[in-house]
Design a protein around this motif. Structure first.
Motif, short mmCIF file in Angstrom:
data_model
loop_
_atom_site.label_atom_id
_atom_site.label_comp_id
_atom_site.label_asym_id
_atom_site.label_seq_id
_atom_site.Cartn_x
_atom_site.Cartn_y
_atom_site.Cartn_z
N UNK A 175 33.70 26.67 46.82
CA UNK A 175 33.21 27.50 45.64
C UNK A 175 34.27 28.73 45.84
N UNK A 176 34.49 29.68 44.84
CA UNK A 176 34.98 30.83 45.00
C UNK A 176 34.43 31.88 45.54
N UNK A 177 35.08 33.01 46.09
CA UNK A 177 34.33 33.97 46.94
C UNK A 177 33.42 34.69 46.06
N UNK A 178 33.68 34.90 44.71
CA UNK A 178 32.99 35.53 43.71
C UNK A 178 31.62 34.60 43.37
N UNK A 179 31.83 33.42 43.25
CA UNK A 179 30.72 32.37 43.08
C UNK A 179 29.93 32.49 44.13
N UNK A 180 30.30 32.24 45.28
CA UNK A 180 29.50 32.33 46.62
C UNK A 180 28.58 33.56 46.69
#
Length: 324
Positions: A236-241
């Motif tokens: 995933x992306x850091x923000x979504x994680x």
């Protein structure tokens, strides 16, 4: 509750005890003795990263605690930056920093377990992991280690099955292991490794996290007598994680202590794929500071097992201090 300073409490206990010996009326002596007893109880609540479980009562259930964990606990080597390494600390250093959940990935090779992250050998074998845990528990018998054991990479050149080889390791020191198919209390599991099983087995053996482990997902595993709630969305992306981690934290905090046994396992680890190449630190560098800030802002709460990449003592402490 915030922890007491060992030096301050020790000084007060000695001061009050000294005053008890200097005379005074019976009422004054009784009051001083009561104060000394109360301060002694406070001293028992003091703890450090190497023995924080010792400050909790025996009846504490593991699923009622906040427990620091590490993802791919043995992964400290990689062929290219960001692709396989997930920890800076050794197994022993992780335990001394407060970690009590280890994610151990074992390649079954030449009738032994070697520690891998995917295809990458981590210059570590299962014997090394067990010995580090055994040494730590011998020095800190108040503690418990929950160990996830999972097959990794390609099995090769073996005369036994994975489960047979695992049981052969256990047979070297059976007293070291807690292998009941249940979530135990601290009193039942102090000084032991509690198996969190991620390999197949035909009978009851440890906390059973298989079958049913979903890939790159948030999911539930129902077992007779207990339930596992897992957040492991890693690609995933850091923000979504961080969004998934923080949502799971809020769910865990608001759930309280349900009548049935529910163990929450929240993976803050993950990677972002850049041109098809995994980048682990892009996620950990974003998530870890936010996780640390979130936890430091909490009062006493239950967050389950939080499994992190590149844990340090500050983050570990932020997790386990929510127990107090």
């Amino acid at each position: 509750m915030k922890r007491f300073s060992n030096l301050v409490v020790c000084y007060l206990v000695l001061l009050v005890a000294s005053s008890c010996q200097k005379g005074g009326t019976p009422a004054e002596q009784l009051a001083a003795e009561s104060l000394a007893a109360g301060l002694s109880d406070a001293l028992l609540l003091s703890y450090s990263s190497s023995n924080w479980m010792g400050a909790l009562p025996d009846q504490s259930m593991l699923h009622h605690l906040s427990i620091p964990g590490t993802h791919d606990s043995g992964a400290r080597h990689e062929p290219f930056p960001g692709t396989a390494k997930t920890q800076n600390l050794s197994i022993g250093d992780q335990l001394n920093a407060g970690v009590r959940f280890l994610d151990i990935r074992c390649r079954h090779f030449n009738d032994a377990f070697t520690i891998h992250h995917g295809a990458v050998y981590q210059h570590l074998n299962f014997d090394d992991v067990i010995n580090a845990c055994k040494s730590f528990l011998a020095a800190h018998p108040s503690e418990t280690i929950v160990m996830s054991v999972k097959p990794e990479h390609t099995a090769e050149n073996n005369t036994t099955t994975f489960e047979e080889r695992f049981l052969a390791y256990v047979a070297q020191d059976p007293a070291l292991w807690y292998l009941e198919d249940e979530i135990p209390s601290l009193g039942d599991s102090r000084g032991k490794i509690v198996l969190f099983r991620r390999f197949g087995y035909s009978g009851a053996l440890g906390i059973a996290a298989t079958p049913g482990w979903a890939d790159n997902a948030t999911f539930t595993i129902n077992r007779p007598g207990y339930q596992l709630e897992i957040q492991d969305e890693y690609q995933t992306t850091p923000q979504n994680k961080w969004s998934r981690v923080s949502q799971f934290l809020e769910t865990t905090k608001s759930t309280g202590y349900p009548a049935n046994k529910v163990l929450y396992v929240n993976f803050s680890s993950g990677y972002r794929s850049i041109l098809g190449i995994p980048n682990i630190t892009s996620v950990s560098n974003y998530v870890n500071p936010r996780l640390n800030d979130y936890l430091n802002a909490q009062s006493t709460a239950k967050f389950g097992i939080i499994v992190a990449d590149f844990i340090n003592e500050d983050l570990s402490k932020a997790i386990y201090e929510t127990n107090f």
